[in-house]
Design a protein around this motif. Structure first.
Motif: not given
Length: 315
Positions: A62-63, A84-94, A311-313
């Motif tokens: 994640a980092l 990515l939407a699932e991870l964004a909900g956990q505060g992780v943006e990729i 999402v950043r694309i």
């Protein structure tokens, strides 16, 4: 040896590109490693297993994850957006990168990502990572009454276009828009008018309910469907809105005459075509199955809304 600065995680649909996707992924990965980053190629026999691998890998990194790179078509993009939407909900943006080697590739077409050229696509990803102003992608969200949620990048369809998708997805050949157009011709024989109940929230936030008849219905985020058919030529994927596209009831002959205009984008001039910018729309009609990004979602009813700049694309 210097420590890797980060890692690209490549998720591969092994069936995309007529079986070439895994080789394409490794070619892309080779370029992505050139600045000292790692590139991890993940592949599995089925989508469920692949997504479990992707989630585990991204959570562990994640980092340091530079991007999730999906290798395949629009269906793989949809799967990646869900993760990515699932991870964004956990505060992780990729960020999301795309190596396009699928059948439709409509998200890649919208952003002019090189098709079936993994090295060029990987080069695009690296250049976009260096952009001082990141490019953002609106994401469509579909919610069903049972609580299920699906995300999409290109368009949702529910009507004749969904029936065409169902048939086209069963064929290996031809590919791209040719397959979609052939499926259209086959399904014309079974053409029927669909009766919709639409709960629309327009661009200004006003809501209304309409009963509308039609043969085509799309809720689009990007400009094309079916491997390059510009169904909503003016669509933008970064304006915080979706495009509700409907076509009024037509006979077989008139719908057939519409096809050349659809290929060129001139169909938008016709009175039977209606395009309106919306924030969200609820769609109900008995016996109709919805598709998004070329993938089967399930029967109506459902509600579609947009997650602006979600999402950043890297495209």
């Amino acid at each position: 040896m210097a420590e890797p600065r980060g890692a690209f995680v490549l998720a591969v649909n092994p069936h995309a590109g007529r079986g070439r996707a895994l080789a394409d992924a490794h070619r892309a990965a080779e370029l992505l490693r050139t600045d000292g980053d790692e590139a991890v190629v993940l592949c599995a026999a089925d989508l469920g297993a692949l997504l479990r691998l992707v989630r585990d890998e991204l959570r562990a990194r994640a980092l340091t994850a530079r991007a999730l790179v999906v290798v395949g078509g629009d269906g793989m993009v949809q799967a990646g957006l869900g993760v990515l939407a699932e991870l964004a909900g956990q505060g992780v943006e990729i960020p999301l990168g795309v190596v396009a080697c699928g059948t439709g590739n409509d998200l890649a077409r919208h952003f002019a990502v090189p098709l079936e050229d993994p090295v060029a696509a990987a080069g695009r990803i690296l250049r976009r990572l260096a952009d001082p102003v990141p490019r953002r992608l609106d994401v469509g969200r579909v919610r069903f009454p049972d609580g299920r949620t699906v995300f999409f990048g290109t368009a949702l369809c529910a009507g004749f276009d969904a029936v065409v998708n169902e048939r086209a997805n069963r064929w290996l050949r031809p590919t791209g828009s040719a397959k979609y157009l052939l499926a259209v011709l086959v399904e014309l024989v079974r053409l029927r008018t669909v009766h919709y109940r639409l709960d629309i929230e327009d661009a200004g936030g006003r809501r209304r309910t309409e009963h509308r008849e039609g043969v085509l219905l799309n809720v689009a985020n990007t400009s094309s469907v079916g491997g390059g058919l510009p169904i909503v030529p003016g669509a933008r994927a970064d304006d915080g809105l979706l495009e509700l596209f409907t076509v009024a009831p037509l006979g077989r002959a008139r719908l057939l005459s519409l096809l050349p205009r659809l290929v060129s984008g001139r169909h938008v001039e016709l009175d039977c075509v209606r395009i309106e910018r919306v924030r969200s729309v609820g769609v109900e009609s008995p016996g109709v199955t919805a598709y998004a990004d070329g993938e089967r979602l399930g029967p109506l009813p459902l509600r579609v809304d947009v997650l602006p700049a979600a999402v950043r694309i890297l495209a």
